[in-house]
Design an enzyme around this catalytic site. Sequence first.
Site, short mmCIF file in Angstrom:
data_model
loop_
_atom_site.label_atom_id
_atom_site.label_comp_id
_atom_site.label_asym_id
_atom_site.label_seq_id
_atom_site.Cartn_x
_atom_site.Cartn_y
_atom_site.Cartn_z
N ARG A 23 30.65 -14.54 22.59
CA ARG A 23 30.12 -13.21 22.88
C ARG A 23 30.14 -12.93 24.39
NH1 ARG A 23 24.78 -11.98 19.37
NH2 ARG A 23 25.28 -9.89 20.13
N ASP A 40 24.11 -6.83 26.24
CA ASP A 40 25.44 -6.96 26.84
C ASP A 40 25.51 -6.59 28.32
OD1 ASP A 40 25.49 -4.06 26.83
OD2 ASP A 40 26.12 -4.17 24.73
N HIS A 89 15.52 -7.11 24.24
CA HIS A 89 16.02 -8.28 23.51
C HIS A 89 16.66 -9.31 24.42
CE1 HIS A 89 16.26 -5.75 19.55
NE2 HIS A 89 15.04 -6.19 19.81
N CYS A 104 11.78 -26.77 30.93
CA CYS A 104 10.89 -26.24 31.98
C CYS A 104 10.64 -24.74 31.85
CB CYS A 104 11.43 -26.57 33.36
SG CYS A 104 12.89 -25.62 33.85
N SER A 139 20.23 2.66 14.88
CA SER A 139 20.01 2.94 13.46
C SER A 139 18.55 3.19 13.12
CB SER A 139 20.51 1.76 12.62
OG SER A 139 19.81 0.56 12.97
N ASN A 164 23.57 10.14 17.51
CA ASN A 164 24.02 9.05 16.65
C ASN A 164 25.16 9.53 15.76
OD1 ASN A 164 23.52 6.26 16.12
ND2 ASN A 164 22.73 6.81 14.11
#
Length: 310
Positions: free
Chosen positions: A105, A143, A158, A169, A251, A275
């Site tokens: 990714r 990203d 996130h 640590c 969504s 959207n």
Amino acid sequence: MCLFQSTARRLVSQVHCGLKASSSKKQKFCLEMARPSSNMADFREVFAKAKHIAIITGAGVSAESGVPTFRGAGGFWRKWQAQELATPGAFARNPSRVWEFYHYRREVMLSKHPNPAHIAIAECEKRLSKQGRSVVVITQNIDELHRKAGTKHLLEIHGSLFKTRCTSCGNVAANYKSPICPALAGKGAPDPDTEDAAIPVEDLPQCEEDGCNGLLRPHVVWFGEALDPGVLTAVEKELDICDLCLVVGTSSVVYPAAMFAPQVSARGVPVAEFNMETTPATSRFRFHFPGPCGTTLPPALARHETEIIS
């Protein structure tokens, strides 16, 4: 976790519009909110007056840059879906496989670029800041395309593909190495016939803090993990002061982010959804603009004729 739970209880009571029949005024409000407008001129009038704009973004924004979403049909890496790899348990059982997935990714993202939606948001933030107005981006994406586009006021709820956290640590650090460690060079192919690399733990990414050398993990929120309470607090503060909210390319089914815009709408603040299609939250918003975000968002955030640029 306590912060989110208390927020969730409050929001759940707010977003289910119409569950408790009361005054005709409230019923009328719910009826009106069930038919969001797609009138761009009306939105632009609201936008021109807004002082504190919150923009909540999801995977749909990045998808237009060619970023795999790993959701829905075909969202597999080898024979696994992201939900099977992005968990603490999966990392504990097979850190090599999970790191191969995230290495793939990371490498994909190094070849991707911000699209017109990312750029429109960043340019809007820069322009409005000169007018004493603020724009904050609250993103579910990991990203960093918003950052690459130039967005400054960014809350990544996130986490980020390009940050690591030490399992020993706890140190969090930015990491843009390609590959992130020598053992992962050439690994991570998504083809379902690809064999696991089975990299020894000692050859996986290691902490560089003095005397630590602990195993690093991606600094992202995995399934089953709580969001950073500090980030959630910052999000709540921004949502409390915003006078316009945009929901872009999401969504509206992933919690807690799915509750953010309904929370704002419940206190009467205009919310505009951009959207490809309607979502479970669409009827709670004042505006809905269907289509690719890279097409609908730039004209929505362009300079309004009433703006004074010094």
